[in-house]
Design an enzyme around this catalytic site. Sequence first.
Site, PDB file in Angstrom:
ATOM      1  N   HIS A 150       0.831  -1.203   0.000  1.00 41.70           N
ATOM      2  CA  HIS A 150       0.000   0.000   0.000  1.00 41.70           C
ATOM      3  C   HIS A 150       0.868   1.257   0.000  1.00 41.70           C
ATOM      4  O   HIS A 150       1.956   1.268   0.574  1.00 41.70           O
ATOM      5  CB  HIS A 150      -0.913   0.007   1.230  1.00 41.70           C
ATOM      6  CG  HIS A 150      -2.117  -0.875   1.067  1.00 41.70           C
ATOM      7  ND1 HIS A 150      -3.240  -0.763   1.829  1.00 41.70           N
ATOM      8  CD2 HIS A 150      -2.363  -1.876   0.201  1.00 41.70           C
ATOM      9  CE1 HIS A 150      -4.127  -1.649   1.447  1.00 41.70           C
ATOM     10  NE2 HIS A 150      -3.626  -2.355   0.478  1.00 41.70           N
TER      11      HIS A 150
ATOM     12  N   TYR B 155      -9.370   5.291   7.911  1.00 41.57           N
ATOM     13  CA  TYR B 155      -9.449   5.621   9.337  1.00 41.57           C
ATOM     14  C   TYR B 155     -10.538   6.692   9.476  1.00 41.57           C
ATOM     15  O   TYR B 155     -10.323   7.835   9.061  1.00 41.57           O
ATOM     16  CB  TYR B 155      -8.107   6.166   9.833  1.00 41.57           C
ATOM     17  CG  TYR B 155      -7.023   5.110   9.952  1.00 41.57           C
ATOM     18  CD1 TYR B 155      -6.356   4.635   8.826  1.00 41.57           C
ATOM     19  CD2 TYR B 155      -6.670   4.582  11.192  1.00 41.57           C
ATOM     20  CE1 TYR B 155      -5.368   3.663   8.937  1.00 41.57           C
ATOM     21  CE2 TYR B 155      -5.690   3.606  11.316  1.00 41.57           C
ATOM     22  CZ  TYR B 155      -5.048   3.153  10.181  1.00 41.57           C
ATOM     23  OH  TYR B 155      -4.078   2.191  10.287  1.00 41.57           O
TER      24      TYR B 155
ATOM     25  N   PRO C 213      -3.894  -0.292  19.052  1.00 42.61           N
ATOM     26  CA  PRO C 213      -3.609  -0.719  17.677  1.00 42.61           C
ATOM     27  C   PRO C 213      -3.811   0.362  16.615  1.00 42.61           C
ATOM     28  O   PRO C 213      -3.526   0.129  15.446  1.00 42.61           O
ATOM     29  CB  PRO C 213      -4.562  -1.899  17.458  1.00 42.61           C
ATOM     30  CG  PRO C 213      -5.617  -1.777  18.495  1.00 42.61           C
ATOM     31  CD  PRO C 213      -5.031  -1.014  19.635  1.00 42.61           C
TER      32      PRO C 213
ATOM     33  N   LYS D 177       1.438  -0.469  15.357  1.00 45.72           N
ATOM     34  CA  LYS D 177       2.869  -0.519  15.690  1.00 45.72           C
ATOM     35  C   LYS D 177       3.303  -1.754  16.489  1.00 45.72           C
ATOM     36  O   LYS D 177       4.500  -2.042  16.573  1.00 45.72           O
ATOM     37  CB  LYS D 177       3.245   0.736  16.510  1.00 45.72           C
ATOM     38  CG  LYS D 177       3.311   1.983  15.677  1.00 45.72           C
ATOM     39  CD  LYS D 177       4.575   2.035  14.842  1.00 45.72           C
ATOM     40  CE  LYS D 177       4.481   2.978  13.681  1.00 45.72           C
ATOM     41  NZ  LYS D 177       4.133   2.381  12.411  1.00 45.72           N
TER      42      LYS D 177
ATOM     43  N   TYR E 217       3.880   6.382  10.459  1.00 47.32           N
ATOM     44  CA  TYR E 217       3.041   5.248  10.066  1.00 47.32           C
ATOM     45  C   TYR E 217       3.878   4.233   9.277  1.00 47.32           C
ATOM     46  O   TYR E 217       3.802   3.022   9.523  1.00 47.32           O
ATOM     47  CB  TYR E 217       1.875   5.746   9.220  1.00 47.32           C
ATOM     48  CG  TYR E 217       0.799   4.712   8.988  1.00 47.32           C
ATOM     49  CD1 TYR E 217      -0.226   4.514   9.925  1.00 47.32           C
ATOM     50  CD2 TYR E 217       0.803   3.929   7.841  1.00 47.32           C
ATOM     51  CE1 TYR E 217      -1.211   3.570   9.716  1.00 47.32           C
ATOM     52  CE2 TYR E 217      -0.182   2.978   7.626  1.00 47.32           C
ATOM     53  CZ  TYR E 217      -1.184   2.810   8.562  1.00 47.32           C
ATOM     54  OH  TYR E 217      -2.161   1.863   8.354  1.00 47.32           O
TER      55      TYR E 217
HETATM   56  C1  LIG Z   1      -6.888  -6.430  17.527  1.00 48.97           C
HETATM   57  C2  LIG Z   1      -5.411  -6.194  17.373  1.00 48.97           C
HETATM   58  C3  LIG Z   1      -4.922  -5.596  16.214  1.00 48.97           C
HETATM   59  C4  LIG Z   1      -3.572  -5.367  16.060  1.00 48.97           C
HETATM   60  N1  LIG Z   1      -3.135  -4.762  14.904  1.00 48.97           N
HETATM   61  C5  LIG Z   1      -1.820  -4.536  14.739  1.00 48.97           C
HETATM   62  C6  LIG Z   1      -1.300  -4.006  13.482  1.00 48.97           C
HETATM   63  O1  LIG Z   1      -2.044  -3.749  12.509  1.00 48.97           O
HETATM   64  N2  LIG Z   1       0.048  -3.817  13.371  1.00 48.97           N
HETATM   65  C7  LIG Z   1       0.892  -4.138  14.402  1.00 48.97           C
HETATM   66  O2  LIG Z   1       2.122  -3.938  14.251  1.00 48.97           O
HETATM   67  N3  LIG Z   1       0.446  -4.671  15.577  1.00 48.97           N
HETATM   68  C8  LIG Z   1      -0.877  -4.898  15.783  1.00 48.97           C
HETATM   69  N4  LIG Z   1      -1.314  -5.499  16.937  1.00 48.97           N
HETATM   70  C9  LIG Z   1      -0.344  -5.888  17.988  1.00 48.97           C
HETATM   71  C10 LIG Z   1       0.369  -7.226  17.707  1.00 48.97           C
HETATM   72  O3  LIG Z   1      -0.578  -8.234  17.435  1.00 48.97           O
HETATM   73  C11 LIG Z   1       1.260  -7.613  18.902  1.00 48.97           C
HETATM   74  O4  LIG Z   1       2.080  -6.514  19.209  1.00 48.97           O
HETATM   75  C12 LIG Z   1       2.140  -8.856  18.612  1.00 48.97           C
HETATM   76  O5  LIG Z   1       1.386 -10.031  18.694  1.00 48.97           O
HETATM   77  C13 LIG Z   1       3.307  -8.954  19.603  1.00 48.97           C
HETATM   78  O6  LIG Z   1       4.030 -10.141  19.365  1.00 48.97           O
HETATM   79  P1  LIG Z   1       4.796 -10.859  20.561  1.00 48.97           P
HETATM   80  O7  LIG Z   1       5.447 -12.068  19.952  1.00 48.97           O
HETATM   81  O8  LIG Z   1       5.615  -9.889  21.308  1.00 48.97           O
HETATM   82  O9  LIG Z   1       3.648 -11.309  21.596  1.00 48.97           O
HETATM   83  P2  LIG Z   1       2.459 -12.342  21.405  1.00 48.97           P
HETATM   84  O10 LIG Z   1       1.965 -12.360  20.016  1.00 48.97           O
HETATM   85  O11 LIG Z   1       1.494 -12.049  22.512  1.00 48.97           O
HETATM   86  O12 LIG Z   1       3.135 -13.748  21.671  1.00 48.97           O
HETATM   87  C14 LIG Z   1       3.535 -14.161  22.984  1.00 48.97           C
HETATM   88  C15 LIG Z   1       3.496 -15.676  23.050  1.00 48.97           C
HETATM   89  O13 LIG Z   1       3.968 -16.108  24.321  1.00 48.97           O
HETATM   90  C16 LIG Z   1       3.184 -17.193  24.776  1.00 48.97           C
HETATM   91  N5  LIG Z   1       3.282 -17.274  26.233  1.00 48.97           N
HETATM   92  C17 LIG Z   1       2.715 -16.457  27.158  1.00 48.97           C
HETATM   93  N6  LIG Z   1       3.054 -16.870  28.418  1.00 48.97           N
HETATM   94  C18 LIG Z   1       3.855 -17.964  28.259  1.00 48.97           C
HETATM   95  C19 LIG Z   1       4.502 -18.825  29.176  1.00 48.97           C
HETATM   96  N7  LIG Z   1       4.407 -18.655  30.522  1.00 48.97           N
HETATM   97  N8  LIG Z   1       5.225 -19.864  28.697  1.00 48.97           N
HETATM   98  C20 LIG Z   1       5.351 -20.053  27.345  1.00 48.97           C
HETATM   99  N9  LIG Z   1       4.736 -19.261  26.427  1.00 48.97           N
HETATM  100  C21 LIG Z   1       4.011 -18.227  26.888  1.00 48.97           C
HETATM  101  C22 LIG Z   1       1.779 -16.836  24.264  1.00 48.97           C
HETATM  102  O14 LIG Z   1       0.948 -17.992  24.166  1.00 48.97           O
HETATM  103  C23 LIG Z   1       2.080 -16.225  22.901  1.00 48.97           C
HETATM  104  O15 LIG Z   1       2.052 -17.178  21.855  1.00 48.97           O
HETATM  105  C24 LIG Z   1      -2.659  -5.753  17.112  1.00 48.97           C
HETATM  106  C25 LIG Z   1      -3.138  -6.372  18.264  1.00 48.97           C
HETATM  107  C26 LIG Z   1      -4.488  -6.604  18.411  1.00 48.97           C
HETATM  108  C27 LIG Z   1      -4.975  -7.290  19.674  1.00 48.97           C
END
Ligand SMILES: Cc1cc2nc3c(=O)[nH]c(=O)nc-3n(C[C@H](O)[C@H](O)[C@H](O)COP(=O)(O)OP(=O)(O)OC[C@H]3O[C@@H](n4cnc5c(N)ncnc54)[C@H](O)[C@@H]3O)c2cc1C
Length: 385
Positions: free
Chosen positions: A72, A195, A287, A291, A379
């Site tokens: 995009h 948006y 969200p 980011k 962005y």
């Molecule tokens: C509705 C929504 C829309 C979003 N849109 C965007 C977007 O457009 N762009 C963007 O950049 N971000 C977006 N985000 C944010 C993005 O999804 C998160 O920032 C991202 O998932 C972070 O990744 P992570 O690996 O740090 O954490 P997570 O994806 O939360 O992964 C953490 C993992 O650790 C595991 N875990 C937890 N505790 C334990 C434990 N004790 N032992 C072993 N494993 C464990 C969990 O099961 C999980 O699989 C959005 C979030 C939401 C909710």
Amino acid sequence: MRTQVAIVGGGPAGLLLSHLLHRQGIASVVLESRDRGYVERRQRAGMLEQNTTDVLRGSGAGARLDREGLVHHGIELRFDGTGHRIPITDLTGRTVTIYAQTEIVKDLVALRLADGGDVRFEAEVLALDPSTGTVTFRQDGATHELHADYIAGCDGFHGVSRAAVPDVRTFSRDYPFAWLGILADVAPSTDELIYAHHERGFALHSLRSPSVSRLYLQVATDADLADWSDQRIWDELATRFGTPDGWQLKPGPITDRSVTPMRSFVAEPMRHDRLFLAGDAAHIVPPTGAKGLNLAVSDVTILARALTERYTSGTSALLDAYSATCLSRVWRAEHFSYWMTTLLHADPGADAFDRRVQRAHLEYVASSPAAATSLAENYAGLPLE
Ligand SMILES: Cc1cc2nc3c(=O)[nH]c(=O)nc-3n(C[C@H](O)[C@H](O)[C@H](O)COP(=O)(O)OP(=O)(O)OC[C@H]3O[C@@H](n4cnc5c(N)ncnc54)[C@H](O)[C@@H]3O)c2cc1C
């Protein structure tokens, strides 16, 4: 059991870190509490900054992204029924890409397993010791210990790693609204994300593919999905996106729905001894600015470089700078996400003055190239360096 880097959590941060380390010959074990199907299906992010696509491509994880990702070049701000395009690529030279987090996770799991990586699902970390590098986890009903040189806490906002940083300082903001998000089997009614600011609340028209739409509605913090029939959701979306020029929102079957609270949160520092926090374990953003996933990717890219330096040259300058390096980028994204959120949502506590100031702000962003450029460069994402 021994490895070089123990990775707590198999979300995008943990899986990508394991993949990046493998490319540098560094061994890791990923411990993920959920099963593989759950992790691969969890609907969340979908908008990738150019840094994120660069890292995925550069590490050999971008083959399907290149085939299926939708590049995009702008977004639309819509208020008073009128659209105002922010031409991101013209203003910044950068692009953004629509490619769902679920697909990134599937690609990374498949790559790690194909490369012989040690990714353990249904392995829940119970405790970790940053001074010894010991991680205690439960798998198949038994408790095990994993000993590592370093631990990466990639276990998201509700994980256990953050609590292992003594004297951790946290900063947070809860917003007085939430997002009701839907996934619908219908071709998007728009080529670029919309948006929309409306007096009834914010709405976002996003997409996942040419045949799947992703839409969000601002709702009350105590919104109950049971009160939101399909008809009510589509009617409310149509109202908030409504324009006088006959633009139509195409409804379709809703395949997934959820309500997400809106919160900003940062934990400092992001390192203690052998433990390094990355992604949502250390910070979350509302969200609106898209980011969260992008920050998770930049954290683990910085961490992988620092660990590579440590293992190849024996120096730890990058590891020592890890927390400060990440936090400077994190706070930039925190500000931008807060800024976009307050610019676009209808705050239930706002008075007439607040609403007028917000309107002036929207008009400024829509009419000033300088203001639009500021939005666009944040962005699209500032360069990683
Ligand atoms: C509705 C929504 C829309 C979003 N849109 C965007 C977007 O457009 N762009 C963007 O950049 N971000 C977006 N985000 C944010 C993005 O999804 C998160 O920032 C991202 O998932 C972070 O990744 P992570 O690996 O740090 O954490 P997570 O994806 O939360 O992964 C953490 C993992 O650790 C595991 N875990 C937890 N505790 C334990 C434990 N004790 N032992 C072993 N494993 C464990 C969990 O099961 C999980 O699989 C959005 C979030 C939401 C909710």
